[in-house]
Design a protein around this motif. Structure first.
Motif, PDB file in Angstrom:
ATOM      1  N   MET A  75       0.827  -1.207   0.000  1.00 39.01           N
ATOM      2  CA  MET A  75       0.000   0.000   0.000  1.00 39.01           C
ATOM      3  C   MET A  75       0.863   1.260   0.000  1.00 39.01           C
ATOM      4  O   MET A  75       0.534   2.239  -0.673  1.00 39.01           O
ATOM      5  N   GLN A  76       1.974   1.237   0.737  1.00 37.92           N
ATOM      6  CA  GLN A  76       2.876   2.386   0.749  1.00 37.92           C
ATOM      7  C   GLN A  76       3.452   2.641  -0.643  1.00 37.92           C
ATOM      8  O   GLN A  76       3.550   3.790  -1.085  1.00 37.92           O
ATOM      9  N   ALA A  77       3.840   1.581  -1.324  1.00 37.46           N
ATOM     10  CA  ALA A  77       4.412   1.721  -2.667  1.00 37.46           C
ATOM     11  C   ALA A  77       3.382   2.278  -3.644  1.00 37.46           C
ATOM     12  O   ALA A  77       3.694   3.173  -4.439  1.00 37.46           O
ATOM     13  N   ILE A  78       2.170   1.762  -3.574  1.00 39.04           N
ATOM     14  CA  ILE A  78       1.113   2.246  -4.467  1.00 39.04           C
ATOM     15  C   ILE A  78       0.789   3.703  -4.154  1.00 39.04           C
ATOM     16  O   ILE A  78       0.680   4.532  -5.069  1.00 39.04           O
TER      17      ILE A  78
ATOM     18  N   GLN B 157       0.998   9.406  -5.601  1.00 32.64           N
ATOM     19  CA  GLN B 157       1.380  10.773  -5.233  1.00 32.64           C
ATOM     20  C   GLN B 157       2.371  11.350  -6.247  1.00 32.64           C
ATOM     21  O   GLN B 157       2.252  12.509  -6.652  1.00 32.64           O
ATOM     22  N   ALA B 158       3.335  10.552  -6.667  1.00 31.73           N
ATOM     23  CA  ALA B 158       4.329  11.022  -7.636  1.00 31.73           C
ATOM     24  C   ALA B 158       3.682  11.364  -8.971  1.00 31.73           C
ATOM     25  O   ALA B 158       4.006  12.385  -9.578  1.00 31.73           O
ATOM     26  N   ILE B 159       2.779  10.517  -9.417  1.00 26.99           N
ATOM     27  CA  ILE B 159       2.104  10.775 -10.696  1.00 26.99           C
ATOM     28  C   ILE B 159       1.207  12.000 -10.588  1.00 26.99           C
ATOM     29  O   ILE B 159       1.139  12.806 -11.506  1.00 26.99           O
ATOM     30  N   SER B 160       0.526  12.146  -9.458  1.00 30.11           N
ATOM     31  CA  SER B 160      -0.369  13.291  -9.265  1.00 30.11           C
ATOM     32  C   SER B 160       0.388  14.611  -9.283  1.00 30.11           C
ATOM     33  O   SER B 160      -0.112  15.600  -9.801  1.00 30.11           O
ATOM     34  N   THR B 161       1.592  14.621  -8.737  1.00 29.76           N
ATOM     35  CA  THR B 161       2.361  15.865  -8.715  1.00 29.76           C
ATOM     36  C   THR B 161       3.015  16.148 -10.059  1.00 29.76           C
ATOM     37  O   THR B 161       3.448  17.267 -10.310  1.00 29.76           O
ATOM     38  N   ASP B 162       3.068  15.163 -10.935  1.00 32.25           N
ATOM     39  CA  ASP B 162       3.653  15.349 -12.266  1.00 32.25           C
ATOM     40  C   ASP B 162       2.625  15.816 -13.290  1.00 32.25           C
ATOM     41  O   ASP B 162       2.836  15.691 -14.494  1.00 32.25           O
TER      42      ASP B 162
ATOM     43  N   ALA C 180      -1.705   5.225 -16.254  1.00 29.38           N
ATOM     44  CA  ALA C 180      -0.946   4.675 -15.135  1.00 29.38           C
ATOM     45  C   ALA C 180      -1.631   4.998 -13.804  1.00 29.38           C
ATOM     46  O   ALA C 180      -1.706   4.140 -12.913  1.00 29.38           O
ATOM     47  N   LEU C 181      -2.132   6.205 -13.675  1.00 27.38           N
ATOM     48  CA  LEU C 181      -2.819   6.598 -12.449  1.00 27.38           C
ATOM     49  C   LEU C 181      -4.077   5.764 -12.248  1.00 27.38           C
ATOM     50  O   LEU C 181      -4.354   5.296 -11.142  1.00 27.38           O
ATOM     51  N   LYS C 182      -4.816   5.544 -13.316  1.00 27.76           N
ATOM     52  CA  LYS C 182      -6.023   4.720 -13.220  1.00 27.76           C
ATOM     53  C   LYS C 182      -5.689   3.296 -12.808  1.00 27.76           C
ATOM     54  O   LYS C 182      -6.387   2.698 -12.000  1.00 27.76           O
ATOM     55  N   LYS C 183      -4.610   2.766 -13.353  1.00 30.40           N
ATOM     56  CA  LYS C 183      -4.196   1.405 -12.990  1.00 30.40           C
ATOM     57  C   LYS C 183      -3.756   1.327 -11.530  1.00 30.40           C
ATOM     58  O   LYS C 183      -4.042   0.359 -10.839  1.00 30.40           O
ATOM     59  N   LEU C 184      -3.054   2.346 -11.071  1.00 27.70           N
ATOM     60  CA  LEU C 184      -2.622   2.375  -9.676  1.00 27.70           C
ATOM     61  C   LEU C 184      -3.817   2.495  -8.730  1.00 27.70           C
ATOM     62  O   LEU C 184      -3.843   1.863  -7.676  1.00 27.70           O
ATOM     63  N   GLN C 185      -4.793   3.298  -9.101  1.00 29.70           N
ATOM     64  CA  GLN C 185      -5.986   3.418  -8.273  1.00 29.70           C
ATOM     65  C   GLN C 185      -6.745   2.093  -8.223  1.00 29.70           C
ATOM     66  O   GLN C 185      -7.277   1.713  -7.174  1.00 29.70           O
ATOM     67  N   SER C 186      -6.771   1.389  -9.322  1.00 27.22           N
ATOM     68  CA  SER C 186      -7.393   0.066  -9.362  1.00 27.22           C
ATOM     69  C   SER C 186      -6.613  -0.911  -8.475  1.00 27.22           C
ATOM     70  O   SER C 186      -7.205  -1.696  -7.729  1.00 27.22           O
ATOM     71  N   ALA C 187      -5.299  -0.842  -8.553  1.00 30.00           N
ATOM     72  CA  ALA C 187      -4.460  -1.703  -7.715  1.00 30.00           C
ATOM     73  C   ALA C 187      -4.670  -1.394  -6.241  1.00 30.00           C
ATOM     74  O   ALA C 187      -4.677  -2.302  -5.397  1.00 30.00           O
ATOM     75  N   GLN C 188      -4.872  -0.125  -5.943  1.00 30.97           N
ATOM     76  CA  GLN C 188      -5.128   0.298  -4.566  1.00 30.97           C
ATOM     77  C   GLN C 188      -6.406  -0.356  -4.039  1.00 30.97           C
ATOM     78  O   GLN C 188      -6.446  -0.860  -2.912  1.00 30.97           O
TER      79      GLN C 188
END
Length: 55
Positions: free
Chosen positions: A12-15, A20-25, A32-40
């Motif tokens: 969870m920390q890694a995700i 957070q990194a993608i959001s600030t970019d 990628a953000l959508k996939k990470l949110q799905s993984a979350q």
């Protein structure tokens, strides 16, 4: 691998860090953000399932 060997907290920390990194970019609409949110969501479901098996 047994569920007890999975470190959900580290996953969870890694995700969260990646999100957070993608959001600030300025890539808030990226695939990628959508996939990470799905993984979350999936890791939260897995954690809930793992905890329910203990009880």
């Amino acid at each position: 691998m047994k569920d007890t060997q999975i470190d959900f907290h580290k996953i969870m920390q890694a995700i969260d860090g990646s999100i957070q990194a993608i959001s600030t970019d300025q890539m808030k609409d990226s695939d990628a953000l959508k996939k990470l949110q799905s993984a979350q969501k999936e890791i939260r479901h897995a954690l809930s399932y793992s905890l329910s098996k203990i009880n």
